[in-house]
Structures are given as structure tokens and as C-alpha cells.
Design a protein around this motif. Sequence first.
Motif, mmCIF file in Angstrom:
data_model
loop_
_atom_site.group_PDB
_atom_site.id
_atom_site.type_symbol
_atom_site.label_atom_id
_atom_site.label_comp_id
_atom_site.label_asym_id
_atom_site.label_seq_id
_atom_site.Cartn_x
_atom_site.Cartn_y
_atom_site.Cartn_z
ATOM 1 N N ALA A 260 0.945 -1.224 0.058
ATOM 2 C CA ALA A 260 -0.176 0.131 -0.047
ATOM 3 C C ALA A 260 0.901 1.518 -0.132
ATOM 4 C CB ALA A 260 -0.976 0.078 1.105
ATOM 5 N N THR A 261 1.967 1.141 0.807
ATOM 6 C CA THR A 261 2.717 2.447 0.726
ATOM 7 C C THR A 261 3.495 2.465 -0.574
ATOM 8 O OG1 THR A 261 3.297 1.901 3.159
ATOM 9 C CG2 THR A 261 5.180 3.409 1.965
ATOM 10 N N LYS A 262 4.005 1.499 -1.284
ATOM 11 C CA LYS A 262 4.474 1.493 -2.574
ATOM 12 C C LYS A 262 3.655 2.045 -3.420
ATOM 13 C CE LYS A 262 7.538 -2.095 -1.911
ATOM 14 N NZ LYS A 262 8.117 -3.667 -2.511
ATOM 15 N N GLN A 263 2.375 1.741 -3.453
ATOM 16 C CA GLN A 263 1.175 2.210 -4.505
ATOM 17 C C GLN A 263 1.051 3.742 -4.123
ATOM 18 O OE1 GLN A 263 -2.175 -0.415 -4.062
ATOM 19 N NE2 GLN A 263 -1.096 -2.186 -5.312
ATOM 20 N N ALA A 264 0.805 4.191 -2.905
ATOM 21 C CA ALA A 264 0.752 5.430 -2.553
ATOM 22 C C ALA A 264 1.860 6.399 -3.070
ATOM 23 C CB ALA A 264 0.616 5.593 -1.227
ATOM 24 N N ALA A 265 3.231 5.905 -2.873
ATOM 25 C CA ALA A 265 4.374 6.674 -3.470
ATOM 26 C C ALA A 265 4.172 6.753 -4.877
ATOM 27 C CB ALA A 265 5.645 5.889 -3.267
ATOM 28 N N ALA A 266 3.856 5.636 -5.491
ATOM 29 C CA ALA A 266 3.702 5.748 -7.269
ATOM 30 C C ALA A 266 2.637 6.470 -7.559
ATOM 31 C CB ALA A 266 3.454 4.059 -7.760
ATOM 32 N N ALA A 267 1.518 6.597 -6.952
ATOM 33 C CA ALA A 267 0.601 7.555 -7.254
ATOM 34 C C ALA A 267 0.862 9.042 -6.951
ATOM 35 C CB ALA A 267 -0.838 7.357 -6.324
ATOM 36 N N GLN A 268 1.686 9.279 -5.815
ATOM 37 C CA GLN A 268 1.959 10.746 -5.649
ATOM 38 C C GLN A 268 2.899 11.076 -6.979
ATOM 39 O OE1 GLN A 268 1.100 12.929 -3.420
ATOM 40 N NE2 GLN A 268 -0.590 11.449 -3.104
ATOM 41 N N LYS A 269 3.960 10.235 -7.246
ATOM 42 C CA LYS A 269 4.747 10.537 -8.406
ATOM 43 C C LYS A 269 3.893 10.842 -9.787
ATOM 44 C CE LYS A 269 8.799 8.906 -10.730
ATOM 45 N NZ LYS A 269 9.770 7.717 -10.796
ATOM 46 N N GLU A 270 3.012 10.021 -9.840
ATOM 47 C CA GLU A 270 2.150 10.363 -10.995
ATOM 48 C C GLU A 270 1.362 11.625 -10.728
ATOM 49 O OE1 GLU A 270 0.203 6.203 -13.246
ATOM 50 O OE2 GLU A 270 -0.985 7.381 -11.702
ATOM 51 N N TYR A 271 0.889 12.169 -9.685
ATOM 52 C CA TYR A 271 0.181 13.307 -9.631
ATOM 53 C C TYR A 271 1.166 14.569 -9.748
ATOM 54 C CZ TYR A 271 -3.192 10.192 -7.315
ATOM 55 O OH TYR A 271 -4.144 9.188 -7.464
ATOM 56 N N ARG A 272 2.396 14.283 -9.277
ATOM 57 C CA ARG A 272 3.389 15.405 -9.506
ATOM 58 C C ARG A 272 3.709 15.595 -10.969
ATOM 59 N NH1 ARG A 272 5.767 13.406 -5.053
ATOM 60 N NH2 ARG A 272 7.253 12.025 -6.023
ATOM 61 N N LYS A 273 3.961 14.450 -11.418
ATOM 62 C CA LYS A 273 4.125 14.651 -13.119
ATOM 63 C C LYS A 273 2.796 15.300 -13.940
ATOM 64 C CE LYS A 273 7.091 13.844 -15.506
ATOM 65 N NZ LYS A 273 8.040 14.669 -16.026
ATOM 66 N N PHE A 274 1.591 14.956 -13.481
ATOM 67 C CA PHE A 274 0.480 15.414 -13.937
ATOM 68 C C PHE A 274 0.405 16.936 -13.834
ATOM 69 C CE2 PHE A 274 -4.237 16.045 -14.194
ATOM 70 C CZ PHE A 274 -4.496 15.494 -15.491
ATOM 71 N N VAL A 275 0.614 17.341 -12.587
ATOM 72 C CA VAL A 275 0.826 18.891 -12.450
ATOM 73 C C VAL A 275 1.860 19.386 -12.915
ATOM 74 C CG1 VAL A 275 0.660 20.509 -10.699
ATOM 75 C CG2 VAL A 275 -0.764 18.415 -10.428
ATOM 76 N N GLU A 276 2.913 18.989 -13.013
ATOM 77 C CA GLU A 276 3.985 19.496 -13.776
ATOM 78 C C GLU A 276 3.761 19.787 -15.297
ATOM 79 O OE1 GLU A 276 7.245 16.956 -13.390
ATOM 80 O OE2 GLU A 276 7.650 17.509 -10.933
ATOM 81 N N LEU A 277 2.934 18.726 -15.887
ATOM 82 C CA LEU A 277 2.827 19.070 -17.354
ATOM 83 C C LEU A 277 1.626 20.112 -17.655
ATOM 84 C CD1 LEU A 277 2.324 15.332 -18.322
ATOM 85 C CD2 LEU A 277 4.209 16.949 -19.148
ATOM 86 N N GLY A 278 1.053 20.846 -16.738
ATOM 87 C CA GLY A 278 0.230 21.812 -16.399
ATOM 88 C C GLY A 278 -1.430 21.577 -16.540
ATOM 89 N N PHE A 279 -1.633 20.240 -15.888
ATOM 90 C CA PHE A 279 -3.100 19.749 -15.779
ATOM 91 C C PHE A 279 -3.689 20.066 -14.350
ATOM 92 C CE2 PHE A 279 -1.028 16.952 -19.070
ATOM 93 C CZ PHE A 279 -1.785 17.570 -20.178
ATOM 94 N N PRO A 280 -5.063 20.148 -14.294
ATOM 95 C CA PRO A 280 -5.500 20.732 -12.840
ATOM 96 C C PRO A 280 -5.436 19.308 -11.781
ATOM 97 C CG PRO A 280 -6.967 20.789 -14.782
ATOM 98 C CD PRO A 280 -5.715 20.004 -15.251
ATOM 99 N N HIS A 281 -4.741 20.061 -10.852
ATOM 100 C CA HIS A 281 -4.437 19.188 -9.628
ATOM 101 C C HIS A 281 -5.765 18.451 -9.021
ATOM 102 C CE1 HIS A 281 -3.467 17.952 -5.502
ATOM 103 N NE2 HIS A 281 -2.367 17.725 -5.981
#
Length: 187
Positions: free
Chosen positions: A20-41
Motif C-alpha cells: 500500500a505504501t509503494k502504491q501510494a508513493a507511485a500515485a504521488q509521483k504520477e500526480y506530481r508529473k500530471f501537475v508539472e505538465l500543466g493539468f489541474p491538480h
Amino acid sequence: MSTILNYCSSLFSKNEPDEATKQAAAAQKEYRKFVELGFPHAICSSHPECVHFLLSSGVAFAIAMFKNSTQSGMEQHGVRISADGHPLIKMEGEWQRWDHISSLVEFDRTTGRVISKGQPALGWNYISPDGLVQKDIYTYGELYPVEQLSPEEYQKLRSHAEKFWDTNDEVDPSEEKECIVQIVSTT
């Protein structure tokens, strides 16, 4: 002896993150990348499956590339949020809700393609100005345009490209060079 082994084993197991911790870390990494690309958080928490699809399929990178490559890109491309909070993505020239899009297409990890659900032979690609269209990214009968520059943008890019000859020898000075190879990427 077994007490020492149990103690050492417990030390190692405490340092090892659980699934669960690994999945949460992977999701947070995805969310950071998504926002870095200029998409709504906000989409990260309201529709994480949309974020995952866009990033894992590469569609997010195509959207960001087109959004940032022309003067009209900002208004023609992106990921928007509808009045009732649903992600909107351009598909076949219209802004469509994510729930509609997700009912039609999926990402096939094996082939690295966005395909029609239940019809893996039908591939999809994200191009400008239409967004997701039923055109396979790898298999096609003939090349198809993916973006068109305005005459002003073309002239500006051509002027920039001609600077190449300032530091390189002209190979065929009598021939006009109307074509430009433009490489655009996102990180």
C-alpha cells in the motif's frame, strides 16, 4: 540463535515498505508529473484513473506538447474540468467527459497503444486539433498530419531554422528549403 534471526528479520521487515505504501508513493509521483505538465491538480483526487490512463498511455505528454507548441495550443488542448467536476479531454474535435472516453478506449500495455475497448485492432492517437482520433499511432496506410502551423508561425520557425546555415556549410545553395523538421518533446 533463533532469537537473533527473528530480531534481524523484524528489523528488515520494518524497513521494507508494504504494498500500500509503494502504491501510494507511485500515485504521488504520477500526480506530481500530471501537475508539472500543466493539468489541474483537482483531477488527481477526483479521477485518479484518468490521471493514470493519460500518463501510462503517453496521451498526457501528447496533450502537453500540442498545448505548448503553437499560439492556439493553449485553447485547443489540455485537460479541463466541467462545471460538475468531471475531466474533459478533446476527442474527435469535441471536448468529451472522461467517463465517456474511458467507456470507448483503453491502454494496451503489451502493444503500447490506445485501442478501442473490445476491438484491439482499432488504434487511437492524440493529434491536433482534433484530440483523440481513431488513427493508429504505429500502423497506418499513409502518413497523416498531426499539427498545422499558422502562416506566421511557419515563417517564424523557418527564419529560426535558416540560422542553421550561419554555422554550417550550405550543401545545395540553389535549392529552396521549404520543409522544416521540428522536434518537440515534454519531460
